[in-house]
Design a protein around this motif. Structure first.
Motif, PDB file in Angstrom:
ATOM      1  N   PRO A 134      42.910  -1.885  23.982  1.00 19.09           N
ATOM      2  CA  PRO A 134      43.495  -2.297  22.692  1.00 19.09           C
ATOM      3  C   PRO A 134      42.932  -1.543  21.487  1.00 19.09           C
ATOM      4  CG  PRO A 134      41.929  -3.937  23.463  1.00 19.09           C
ATOM      5  CD  PRO A 134      42.114  -2.958  24.591  1.00 19.09           C
ATOM      6  N   THR A 135      41.782  -0.923  21.624  1.00 22.94           N
ATOM      7  CA  THR A 135      41.201  -0.252  20.455  1.00 22.94           C
ATOM      8  C   THR A 135      41.117   1.263  20.619  1.00 22.94           C
ATOM      9  OG1 THR A 135      38.981  -0.582  21.355  1.00 22.94           O
ATOM     10  CG2 THR A 135      39.793  -2.256  19.831  1.00 22.94           C
ATOM     11  N   SER A 136      41.637   1.787  21.742  1.00 22.43           N
ATOM     12  CA  SER A 136      41.451   3.221  22.014  1.00 22.43           C
ATOM     13  C   SER A 136      42.213   4.119  21.046  1.00 22.43           C
ATOM     14  CB  SER A 136      41.887   3.552  23.442  1.00 22.43           C
ATOM     15  OG  SER A 136      41.099   2.833  24.354  1.00 22.43           O
ATOM     16  N   ALA A 137      43.324   3.598  20.473  1.00 19.38           N
ATOM     17  CA  ALA A 137      44.130   4.441  19.577  1.00 19.38           C
ATOM     18  C   ALA A 137      43.743   4.244  18.114  1.00 19.38           C
ATOM     19  CB  ALA A 137      45.616   4.130  19.776  1.00 19.38           C
ATOM     20  N   LEU A 138      42.650   3.493  17.878  1.00 19.67           N
ATOM     21  CA  LEU A 138      42.309   3.139  16.495  1.00 19.67           C
ATOM     22  C   LEU A 138      41.200   4.025  15.936  1.00 19.67           C
ATOM     23  CD1 LEU A 138      42.253  -0.766  16.754  1.00 19.67           C
ATOM     24  CD2 LEU A 138      44.062   0.694  15.828  1.00 19.67           C
ATOM     25  N   ASP A 139      41.283   4.268  14.631  1.00 23.74           N
ATOM     26  CA  ASP A 139      40.163   4.904  13.948  1.00 23.74           C
ATOM     27  C   ASP A 139      38.970   3.949  14.012  1.00 23.74           C
ATOM     28  OD1 ASP A 139      41.643   7.105  13.283  1.00 23.74           O
ATOM     29  OD2 ASP A 139      42.334   6.250  11.384  1.00 23.74           O
ATOM     30  N   PRO A 140      37.755   4.491  14.126  1.00 32.88           N
ATOM     31  CA  PRO A 140      36.570   3.649  14.341  1.00 32.88           C
ATOM     32  C   PRO A 140      36.449   2.489  13.338  1.00 32.88           C
ATOM     33  CG  PRO A 140      35.990   5.960  14.507  1.00 32.88           C
ATOM     34  CD  PRO A 140      37.431   5.918  14.105  1.00 32.88           C
ATOM     35  N   GLU A 141      36.813   2.738  12.066  1.00 32.00           N
ATOM     36  CA  GLU A 141      36.594   1.681  11.070  1.00 32.00           C
ATOM     37  C   GLU A 141      37.593   0.530  11.223  1.00 32.00           C
ATOM     38  OE1 GLU A 141      37.811   4.650  10.437  1.00 32.00           O
ATOM     39  OE2 GLU A 141      39.348   4.593   8.860  1.00 32.00           O
ATOM     40  N   LEU A 142      38.632   0.718  12.076  1.00 31.88           N
ATOM     41  CA  LEU A 142      39.630  -0.331  12.252  1.00 31.88           C
ATOM     42  C   LEU A 142      39.408  -1.153  13.516  1.00 31.88           C
ATOM     43  CD1 LEU A 142      42.765   1.755  11.227  1.00 31.88           C
ATOM     44  CD2 LEU A 142      41.425   0.196   9.801  1.00 31.88           C
ATOM     45  N   VAL A 143      38.458  -0.709  14.337  1.00 32.86           N
ATOM     46  CA  VAL A 143      38.217  -1.375  15.620  1.00 32.86           C
ATOM     47  C   VAL A 143      37.688  -2.796  15.405  1.00 32.86           C
ATOM     48  CG1 VAL A 143      36.738  -1.344  17.671  1.00 32.86           C
ATOM     49  CG2 VAL A 143      37.866   0.760  16.904  1.00 32.86           C
ATOM     50  N   GLY A 144      36.789  -2.936  14.413  1.00 34.02           N
ATOM     51  CA  GLY A 144      36.111  -4.215  14.205  1.00 34.02           C
ATOM     52  C   GLY A 144      37.056  -5.390  14.021  1.00 34.02           C
ATOM     53  N   GLY A 145      38.124  -5.188  13.226  1.00 34.75           N
ATOM     54  CA  GLY A 145      39.068  -6.274  12.952  1.00 34.75           C
ATOM     55  C   GLY A 145      39.755  -6.764  14.211  1.00 34.75           C
ATOM     56  N   VAL A 146      40.091  -5.827  15.088  1.00 33.46           N
ATOM     57  CA  VAL A 146      40.766  -6.194  16.336  1.00 33.46           C
ATOM     58  C   VAL A 146      39.789  -6.935  17.256  1.00 33.46           C
ATOM     59  CG1 VAL A 146      41.855  -5.275  18.421  1.00 33.46           C
ATOM     60  CG2 VAL A 146      42.465  -4.341  16.178  1.00 33.46           C
ATOM     61  N   LEU A 147      38.575  -6.408  17.358  1.00 36.97           N
ATOM     62  CA  LEU A 147      37.581  -7.076  18.221  1.00 36.97           C
ATOM     63  C   LEU A 147      37.276  -8.481  17.696  1.00 36.97           C
ATOM     64  CD1 LEU A 147      35.052  -4.229  19.111  1.00 36.97           C
ATOM     65  CD2 LEU A 147      37.035  -5.054  20.402  1.00 36.97           C
ATOM     66  N   GLN A 148      37.252  -8.629  16.366  1.00 37.01           N
ATOM     67  CA  GLN A 148      36.987  -9.940  15.773  1.00 37.01           C
ATOM     68  C   GLN A 148      38.062 -10.950  16.207  1.00 37.01           C
ATOM     69  OE1 GLN A 148      34.450 -11.168  14.327  1.00 37.01           O
ATOM     70  NE2 GLN A 148      35.441 -13.146  13.923  1.00 37.01           N
ATOM     71  N   VAL A 149      39.327 -10.516  16.157  1.00 36.84           N
ATOM     72  CA  VAL A 149      40.421 -11.399  16.582  1.00 36.84           C
ATOM     73  C   VAL A 149      40.271 -11.752  18.059  1.00 36.84           C
ATOM     74  CG1 VAL A 149      42.902 -11.449  17.043  1.00 36.84           C
ATOM     75  CG2 VAL A 149      42.071 -10.702  14.807  1.00 36.84           C
ATOM     76  N   MET A 150      39.886 -10.760  18.884  1.00 34.83           N
ATOM     77  CA  MET A 150      39.709 -11.034  20.312  1.00 34.83           C
ATOM     78  C   MET A 150      38.560 -12.022  20.533  1.00 34.83           C
ATOM     79  SD  MET A 150      40.324  -7.170  21.746  1.00 34.83           S
ATOM     80  CE  MET A 150      39.941  -7.532  23.456  1.00 34.83           C
ATOM     81  N   ARG A 151      37.508 -11.874  19.730  1.00 36.21           N
ATOM     82  CA  ARG A 151      36.363 -12.783  19.833  1.00 36.21           C
ATOM     83  C   ARG A 151      36.807 -14.212  19.505  1.00 36.21           C
ATOM     84  NH1 ARG A 151      33.144  -9.823  16.508  1.00 36.21           N
ATOM     85  NH2 ARG A 151      32.747  -8.293  18.148  1.00 36.21           N
ATOM     86  N   GLU A 152      37.631 -14.338  18.463  1.00 34.71           N
ATOM     87  CA  GLU A 152      38.110 -15.671  18.070  1.00 34.71           C
ATOM     88  C   GLU A 152      39.009 -16.277  19.142  1.00 34.71           C
ATOM     89  OE1 GLU A 152      37.942 -14.467  13.355  1.00 34.71           O
ATOM     90  OE2 GLU A 152      39.871 -14.986  14.239  1.00 34.71           O
ATOM     91  N   LEU A 153      39.828 -15.429  19.766  1.00 32.31           N
ATOM     92  CA  LEU A 153      40.689 -15.913  20.848  1.00 32.31           C
ATOM     93  C   LEU A 153      39.829 -16.472  21.978  1.00 32.31           C
ATOM     94  CD1 LEU A 153      43.547 -13.331  21.498  1.00 32.31           C
ATOM     95  CD2 LEU A 153      43.741 -15.696  20.742  1.00 32.31           C
ATOM     96  N   ARG A 154      38.767 -15.751  22.294  1.00 30.32           N
ATOM     97  CA  ARG A 154      37.874 -16.180  23.359  1.00 30.32           C
ATOM     98  C   ARG A 154      37.204 -17.502  22.988  1.00 30.32           C
ATOM     99  NH1 ARG A 154      33.592 -15.272  26.945  1.00 30.32           N
ATOM    100  NH2 ARG A 154      31.701 -16.130  26.064  1.00 30.32           N
ATOM    101  N   GLU A 155      36.826 -17.612  21.724  1.00 33.12           N
ATOM    102  CA  GLU A 155      36.182 -18.851  21.291  1.00 33.12           C
ATOM    103  C   GLU A 155      37.157 -20.023  21.366  1.00 33.12           C
ATOM    104  OE1 GLU A 155      34.676 -17.720  17.500  1.00 33.12           O
ATOM    105  OE2 GLU A 155      33.024 -16.566  18.370  1.00 33.12           O
ATOM    106  N   ASP A 156      38.451 -19.739  21.219  1.00 32.68           N
ATOM    107  CA  ASP A 156      39.462 -20.792  21.347  1.00 32.68           C
ATOM    108  C   ASP A 156      39.764 -21.120  22.806  1.00 32.68           C
ATOM    109  OD1 ASP A 156      39.652 -20.967  18.648  1.00 32.68           O
ATOM    110  OD2 ASP A 156      41.484 -19.774  18.474  1.00 32.68           O
TER     111      ASP A 156
END
Lengths: 268, 226
Positions: free
Chosen positions: A189-211
């Motif tokens: 999910p983050t392979s096509a992203l510029d490095p500075e944009l990866v964090g936002g996606v990982l944050q959403v995935m982290r929240e999904l996991r917490e849910d």
């Protein structure tokens, strides 16, 4: 089935009550998956069971078959042999309504694959309307709620071309979770992203996991795997070489192939 | 030939006044024909383009043969065969029926190739994303693939439509009273070329705005690509 309470759990608590890997009846179970592309033997008898609320991380060199395996789990790729069940439903059975089954399996792609001719809201609402038959008003209300979960409620009217890559990927996540799937598949999910944009996606995935979302992730984000995964699966040459908790795989890999791969990754 | 003779033969206002009711009928008939055959062609083309997404050889090969055949066959020959040839097999078709069928077959093949190229221009991932959310193949084609396909080949679709409207003039050979047919009638009755010139001007005025629109679309698409 699990005895855990259903429904989303608050962030910090979720980790404490998550069952151990393999403890409950699996939500996704793939058995003896083989996949041939012409003369290429891409998957050579892979077994993978994913328990409810489990986050399984699949790593491995390119060409190891990890993406193909993931795509077999919602039958975007037809396995040459083997079986795939999701919540007990046999995906490869011709009598199974695959379109119905796929609503339980969300998928997020490396290249986002948002529909460029629709707004973010339209992207998320399409399947709610056309697959689940909801009215426009209800579909859009649910779509807005899904966009809020990825923190993009204020971008509902934007077209994909007007969004950054990270925002596009979060809309793609919203499109999948709006259907309330039982498991989410993430294909790099983050392979096509510029490095500075990866964090936002990982944050959403982290929240999904917490849910409490059950997740299977193919990715090179080793830091995320270390911090968030319940189990790390290392694949090479179409087979699972070894698997275990991240501490074991990253801390004390048993197999030479795993050590070689991790050594290469860490040098980058 | 003096200038006066020339003007009298090609641009006579008296002749134009006399021929105008006939030409007007012809223009209406041409517009009516266009409104019938353009949607028929697009319908035929959409069917062919959707069939082209089926990979089964039992669909692919006949489809390819069909499209090749109707693209290689001159539309005038096809029309005359339908109108004047089929009666020998006991199949009588009206002039309008022959034109409708002929255009469905001929221009459908062209629209089909354009739409097929459009569908192929949409990345594979679009279909996969749509299917992964539970949309069926048909739903994914209708809501996700076709809208993008049409947008990608819009200039080609308009260009082809321009050709189709011009091609309605071949209906004159089966005595359908469209613009060219009526102009020929008027020309032979008045023994003057003015009605033909008038028909040419009418065609131009009808289609020139479409040509302009097309240029603008093509320029915009070119600009978007750079």
């Amino acid at each position: 089935m699990t005895a855990l309470p259903a429904g989303p759990l608050a962030g910090p608590l979720a980790g404490a009550v998550r069952p151990a890997a393999g403890g409950a009846a699996p939500i996704v179970e793939a058995r003896a998956i083989h996949k041939h592309f012409g003369a290429l033997h891409v998957l050579k008898g892979v077994d993978l069971a994913v328990a409810e609320r489990e986050l399984v991380f699949i790593i491995g060199p390119s060409g190891s078959g990890k993406s193909t395996l993931l795509r077999c789990l919602n039958r975007l790729e037809e396995p040459s042999s083997g079986s795939v069940t999701v919540e007990g439903i046999d995906l490869l059975d011709r009598r199974t309504d695959i379109n119905k089954a796929r609503q339980r399996i969300g998928m997020v792609f490396q290249s986002f694959n948002l529909y460029p001719h629709m707004t973010a809201l339209g992207n998320v609402a399409l399947a709610l309307r056309k697959v689940q038959g909801k009215s426009r008003a209800e579909a859009e209300a649910r779509a807005r709620a899904a966009l809020a979960r990825v923190h993009l409620e204020d971008r509902a009217g934007h077209y994909p071309g007007q969004l950054s890559g990270g925002q596009q990927q979060r809309v793609a996540i919203a499109r999948a979770i709006a259907l309330e799937p039982r498991v989410m598949l993430f294909d790099e999910p983050t392979s096509a992203l510029d490095p500075e944009l990866v964090g936002g996606v990982l944050q959403v995935m982290r929240e999904l996991r917490e849910d409490g979302m059950t997740m299977v992730v193919v990715s090179h984000e080793m830091g995320f795997a270390r911090a968030a995964a319940d189990r790390v699966v290392f694949m090479a040459d179409g087979r699972i070489v070894e698997q275990g908790p991240p501490s074991a795989i990253f801390g004390a890999p048993r197999e030479e192939r795993t050590r070689a791969f991790l050594g290469q990754v860490e040098r980058h | 030939m003096t200038l006066d003779d020339f003007l009298l033969a090609f641009f006579s206002l008296d002749i134009l006044r006399e021929a105008w009711p006939i030409l007007w009928q012809g223009l209406q008939q041409t517009l009516l024909l266009s409104v019938i055959v353009v949607p028929l062609g697009i319908l035929g083309g959409t069917i062919l383009a959707l069939l082209s997404t089926v990979e089964h050889p039992l669909v692919r090969w006949p489809l390819m043969a069909w499209v090749d055949f109707f693209r290689a066959l001159p539309p005038l020959v096809l029309l005359i065969f339908l109108y004047a040839g089929l009666p020998f097999a006991g199949l009588e078709i009206s002039a309008l029926g022959a034109v409708a069928i002929g255009f469905f077959l001929n221009t459908g093949a062209y629209y089909g190739e354009i739409l097929r190229a459009g569908i192929e221009s949409v990345p594979r991932g679009q279909m996969e994303a749509a299917r992964s959310t539970g949309l069926g193949r048909g739903q994914a084609l209708a809501h996700v693939i076709l809208p993008q396909a049409v947008r990608n080949v819009l200039p080609d679709l308009i260009s082809n439509t321009l050709e189709v409207v011009k091609l309605t003039s071949i209906a004159s050979v089966v005595a359908l009273p469209e613009l060219l047919f009526q102009a020929r009638q008027a020309q032979s009755v008045t023994y003057n070329a003015t009605p033909i010139v008038a028909a040419a001007v009418i065609y131009f005025l009808l289609l020139w705005p479409v040509v302009r629109l097309l240029s603008r679309l093509e320029n915009r698409q070119l600009a978007a690509r750079q």
